[in-house]
Design an enzyme around this catalytic site. Structure first.
Site, PDB file in Angstrom:
ATOM      1  N   ASN A 157      24.716 -72.657 -69.043  1.00  0.00           N
ATOM      2  CA  ASN A 157      23.308 -73.071 -69.060  1.00  0.00           C
ATOM      3  C   ASN A 157      22.619 -72.746 -67.730  1.00  0.00           C
ATOM      4  O   ASN A 157      21.962 -73.593 -67.128  1.00  0.00           O
ATOM      5  CB  ASN A 157      23.191 -74.572 -69.353  1.00  0.00           C
ATOM      6  CG  ASN A 157      23.763 -74.927 -70.707  1.00  0.00           C
ATOM      7  OD1 ASN A 157      23.479 -74.266 -71.699  1.00  0.00           O
ATOM      8  ND2 ASN A 157      24.581 -75.965 -70.756  1.00  0.00           N
ATOM      9  N   ARG A 162      20.011 -68.586 -59.890  1.00  0.00           N
ATOM     10  CA  ARG A 162      20.459 -69.951 -59.600  1.00  0.00           C
ATOM     11  C   ARG A 162      21.977 -69.997 -59.417  1.00  0.00           C
ATOM     12  O   ARG A 162      22.485 -70.704 -58.532  1.00  0.00           O
ATOM     13  CB  ARG A 162      20.042 -70.900 -60.723  1.00  0.00           C
ATOM     14  CG  ARG A 162      20.312 -72.365 -60.410  1.00  0.00           C
ATOM     15  CD  ARG A 162      19.502 -73.281 -61.325  1.00  0.00           C
ATOM     16  NE  ARG A 162      19.749 -74.680 -61.009  1.00  0.00           N
ATOM     17  CZ  ARG A 162      20.604 -75.456 -61.668  1.00  0.00           C
ATOM     18  NH1 ARG A 162      21.276 -74.959 -62.690  1.00  0.00           N
ATOM     19  NH2 ARG A 162      20.792 -76.720 -61.322  1.00  0.00           N
ATOM     20  N   ARG A 212      28.703 -79.644 -63.667  1.00  0.00           N
ATOM     21  CA  ARG A 212      29.685 -78.602 -63.372  1.00  0.00           C
ATOM     22  C   ARG A 212      30.634 -79.018 -62.254  1.00  0.00           C
ATOM     23  O   ARG A 212      31.732 -78.464 -62.123  1.00  0.00           O
ATOM     24  CB  ARG A 212      28.984 -77.301 -63.002  1.00  0.00           C
ATOM     25  CG  ARG A 212      28.018 -76.787 -64.078  1.00  0.00           C
ATOM     26  CD  ARG A 212      27.227 -75.592 -63.604  1.00  0.00           C
ATOM     27  NE  ARG A 212      26.102 -75.275 -64.483  1.00  0.00           N
ATOM     28  CZ  ARG A 212      24.912 -75.831 -64.406  1.00  0.00           C
ATOM     29  NH1 ARG A 212      24.680 -76.755 -63.464  1.00  0.00           N
ATOM     30  NH2 ARG A 212      23.950 -75.503 -65.241  1.00  0.00           N
ATOM     31  N   LYS A 256      33.467 -68.249 -74.085  1.00  0.00           N
ATOM     32  CA  LYS A 256      32.740 -67.209 -73.358  1.00  0.00           C
ATOM     33  C   LYS A 256      33.198 -67.101 -71.904  1.00  0.00           C
ATOM     34  O   LYS A 256      33.420 -66.008 -71.384  1.00  0.00           O
ATOM     35  CB  LYS A 256      31.243 -67.461 -73.404  1.00  0.00           C
ATOM     36  CG  LYS A 256      30.457 -66.304 -72.770  1.00  0.00           C
ATOM     37  CD  LYS A 256      29.088 -66.689 -72.333  1.00  0.00           C
ATOM     38  CE  LYS A 256      28.493 -65.560 -71.482  1.00  0.00           C
ATOM     39  NZ  LYS A 256      27.212 -65.938 -70.874  1.00  0.00           N
ATOM     40  N   PRO A 273      32.750 -60.970 -74.143  1.00  0.00           N
ATOM     41  CA  PRO A 273      32.040 -62.257 -74.030  1.00  0.00           C
ATOM     42  C   PRO A 273      30.835 -62.278 -74.971  1.00  0.00           C
ATOM     43  O   PRO A 273      30.016 -61.358 -74.964  1.00  0.00           O
ATOM     44  CB  PRO A 273      31.607 -62.288 -72.566  1.00  0.00           C
ATOM     45  CG  PRO A 273      32.532 -61.330 -71.860  1.00  0.00           C
ATOM     46  CD  PRO A 273      32.798 -60.255 -72.869  1.00  0.00           C
ATOM     47  N   ASP A 275      27.534 -64.444 -76.166  1.00  0.00           N
ATOM     48  CA  ASP A 275      26.591 -65.554 -76.031  1.00  0.00           C
ATOM     49  C   ASP A 275      25.534 -65.386 -77.128  1.00  0.00           C
ATOM     50  O   ASP A 275      25.662 -64.529 -78.003  1.00  0.00           O
ATOM     51  CB  ASP A 275      25.963 -65.596 -74.636  1.00  0.00           C
ATOM     52  CG  ASP A 275      25.254 -64.298 -74.269  1.00  0.00           C
ATOM     53  OD1 ASP A 275      25.012 -63.461 -75.178  1.00  0.00           O
ATOM     54  OD2 ASP A 275      24.936 -64.122 -73.083  1.00  0.00           O
ATOM     55  N   HIS A 277      22.638 -64.154 -76.991  1.00  0.00           N
ATOM     56  CA  HIS A 277      21.987 -62.836 -76.947  1.00  0.00           C
ATOM     57  C   HIS A 277      22.838 -61.792 -77.667  1.00  0.00           C
ATOM     58  O   HIS A 277      22.321 -60.997 -78.458  1.00  0.00           O
ATOM     59  CB  HIS A 277      21.745 -62.419 -75.498  1.00  0.00           C
ATOM     60  CG  HIS A 277      20.940 -63.397 -74.706  1.00  0.00           C
ATOM     61  ND1 HIS A 277      19.602 -63.625 -74.950  1.00  0.00           N
ATOM     62  CD2 HIS A 277      21.281 -64.224 -73.683  1.00  0.00           C
ATOM     63  CE1 HIS A 277      19.157 -64.546 -74.109  1.00  0.00           C
ATOM     64  NE2 HIS A 277      20.156 -64.923 -73.333  1.00  0.00           N
ATOM     65  N   GLN A 319      30.351 -53.380 -73.941  1.00  0.00           N
ATOM     66  CA  GLN A 319      29.427 -54.507 -74.042  1.00  0.00           C
ATOM     67  C   GLN A 319      28.679 -54.721 -72.728  1.00  0.00           C
ATOM     68  O   GLN A 319      27.521 -55.107 -72.714  1.00  0.00           O
ATOM     69  CB  GLN A 319      30.188 -55.781 -74.435  1.00  0.00           C
ATOM     70  CG  GLN A 319      29.316 -56.951 -74.795  1.00  0.00           C
ATOM     71  CD  GLN A 319      29.203 -57.968 -73.664  1.00  0.00           C
ATOM     72  OE1 GLN A 319      29.506 -57.682 -72.524  1.00  0.00           O
ATOM     73  NE2 GLN A 319      28.752 -59.154 -74.006  1.00  0.00           N
TER      74      GLN A 319
END
Length: 321
Positions: A157, A162, A212, A256, A273, A275, A277, A319
């Protein structure tokens, strides 16, 4: 190889006098695409076309010129320099050229011929062929497993800028100081033992890691009490499914994150991986009718299998493009 004065002038102001180069055409590696794409979070564009970051416990600056990959390595501060840290210039490292060449070749996996892979993927997939023309030289890094794992635990997330700031705070708080360039300090990635302290979770929360923090400190303890850092690295030698299973047993590691670590540090080139998208791309652009309104574990596996069937044993590399 000896750089021209222009190359030295374009480097950071604390640039050392010794540079080396490796033959590496842009079709095999594009630094700007690879180092900014979210595979690693330790590199920044220190001047136009020059990338400075931490690799193998040392600070490097890399840049490309034609078919050459230029690099230099900065020396560490010693204990007598601590009082002069503000604005301090870094010392030039005494390079063992064969060793530094080996480190870069390993990190960028330059033994893998990327142009040939692009041709293979393009022949199998017209959509890949169309997209790949805009993105040459995208290859997968081979990172330290500890750094890769804890970096990607921080990605849930989150977005690249960041995550990069979080990793920087993590290294400043828990990692060994290496040197300073243009008044910017550089730190090594924390050791596993540095993240297992009783106050590690509280310190991470104070650094803005939120939920986290528990996953970082919990996974550090789980590895320290189980596999150990050597055992984590030895996952490179086991089958992909087994490595993925071991990683998914750690706090904060889902499918992931496990696949990112498998692909980017454990030599599992077939790891894809997935996600939301990638899920939408699979459904909308490849017509893969998988999953309902959410990305279920079954859909995740089937999408990975679809791309492995399409792109072959290095599907994770395709990918990335």
């Amino acid at each position: 190889c000896s750089p021209t004065p222009m190359k030295l002038r374009d480097a950071p102001s604390a640039c050392p006098s010794l540079w080396r180069c490796l033959p590496c055409p842009p079709a095999e590696l594009r630094l700007d695409l690879v180092l900014s794409s979210g595979q690693s979070f330790r590199w920044w564009e220190s001047s136009p076309g020059a990338w400075t970051g931490v690799l193998g416990g040392r600070v490097w600056t890399l840049r490309q010129d034609g078919d050459q990959l230029w690099y230099t390595v900065y020396g560490e501060e010693d204990e007598h320099e601590e009082e002069e840290r503000d604005g301090c210039p870094a010392k030039a490292a005494k390079l063992d050229g064969a060793e530094t060449d080996r480190i870069l070749r390993d990190y960028f996996q330059l033994n893998v011929g990327l142009s040939a892979l692009y041709r293979t993927w393009g022949a199998a997939d017209p959509l890949f062929r169309k997209v790949a023309n805009e993105f040459p030289g995208v290859r997968v890094l081979r990172q330290d497993p500890v750094e890769c794992l804890f970096s990607f635990i921080c990605t849930s997330n989150n977005h690249i800028s960041r995550i990069t700031a979080m990793i920087e705070r993590l290294c400043q708080a828990f990692g060994r100081r290496l040197c300073c360039l243009d008044a910017r300090p550089f730190h090594a990635f924390p050791s596993l033992s540095a993240l297992t302290g009783a106050d590690a979770e509280a310190r991470l929360r104070a650094l803005g890691f939120g939920y986290r923090a528990k996953f970082v400190s919990g996974s550090a303890r789980a590895i320290a009490e189980g596999l150990g850092p050597e055992g984590l690295s030895q996952l490179r030698t086991v089958p992909y499914a087994e490595a993925r299973r071991v990683l998914c047993a750690l706090p904060g590691v889902g499918a992931k994150v496990a696949d990112c670590v498998c692909l980017l540090s454990l030599d599992k080139a077939e790891a894809v991986p997935v996600d939301t998208h990638v899920w939408h791309i699979a459904r909308q652009r490849y017509g893969v009718a998988l999953g309902g309104k959410s990305l279920t574990p079954r859909a995740y596996q089937e999408i990975g299998d679809f791309f492995r069937g399409l792109w072959g044993p290095r599907a994770g590399w395709a990918q990335a493009v």
